[in-house]
Design an enzyme around this catalytic site. Structure first.
Site, PDB file in Angstrom:
ATOM      1  CD  GLU A  25      34.015  44.902  37.997  1.00 20.86           C
ATOM      2  OE1 GLU A  25      34.189  44.046  38.894  1.00 20.86           O
ATOM      3  OE2 GLU A  25      34.918  45.257  37.226  1.00 20.86           O
ATOM      4  CG  HIS A  71      33.750  39.540  38.477  1.00 24.39           C
ATOM      5  ND1 HIS A  71      34.540  38.414  38.358  1.00 24.39           N
ATOM      6  CD2 HIS A  71      34.397  40.527  37.834  1.00 24.39           C
ATOM      7  CE1 HIS A  71      35.634  38.722  37.678  1.00 24.39           C
ATOM      8  NE2 HIS A  71      35.568  40.008  37.340  1.00 24.39           N
ATOM      9  CG  HIS A  73      35.078  42.380  33.513  1.00 28.88           C
ATOM     10  ND1 HIS A  73      36.179  41.799  32.924  1.00 28.88           N
ATOM     11  CD2 HIS A  73      35.290  42.304  34.849  1.00 28.88           C
ATOM     12  CE1 HIS A  73      37.007  41.382  33.868  1.00 28.88           C
ATOM     13  NE2 HIS A  73      36.485  41.670  35.045  1.00 28.88           N
ATOM     14  CG  ASP A  84      38.964  39.879  37.603  1.00 33.76           C
ATOM     15  OD1 ASP A  84      38.404  40.464  38.556  1.00 33.76           O
ATOM     16  OD2 ASP A  84      38.707  40.110  36.401  1.00 33.76           O
TER      17      ASP A  84
END
Length: 123
Positions: A25, A71, A73, A84
């Site tokens: 990530e 971000h 995944h 999150d």
């Protein structure tokens, strides 16, 4: 100021960051100008792995234009995880998740409370 959208250039950059860091990530802080999310900061000391990415809140730049976070995944799931949902309120109002395979439709926007946010792609 209300945030109306995200710049196409920044969204493309988020997809590229996802590809570059895959299978790990990445996480970044988003900044807005004139109601459009246009910039990002990569925070020093960020820790990345295949299932998470994190940074120390103390390392965030002081910026009144901080909009939220972005971000990836790598598993392609575009909904926020429980981690999150705990993280979102600490960084700002809007949060972007990009997912594998990092194409133009492989992203979602969320508010700090985890509810979906519709963000217009601008430019």
């Amino acid at each position: 100021m209300a945030i109306r959208g995200i710049s196409r250039d920044l969204l493309m950059m988020l997809f590229e960051l996802g590809k570059e860091h895959h299978p790990n990530e990445f996480v970044a802080v988003l900044r807005e100008r004139s109601g459009i999310i246009q910039d990002l900061d990569l925070v020093p000391g960020t820790i990345v792995g295949e299932e998470s990415a994190s940074f120390f809140i103390d390392m965030l730049p002081l910026d009144i234009h901080q909009a939220g976070s972005a971000h990836s995944h790598p598993n392609g799931v575009l909904s926020p995880s429980p981690a999150d949902l705990r993280f979102f309120p600490t960084v700002g109002r809007y949060h972007i998740i990009v997912g594998y395979p990092y194409g133009e439709r492989d992203w979602r926007g969320y508010r700090a409370d985890g509810h979906p946010a519709r963000l217009e792609v601008v430019g």
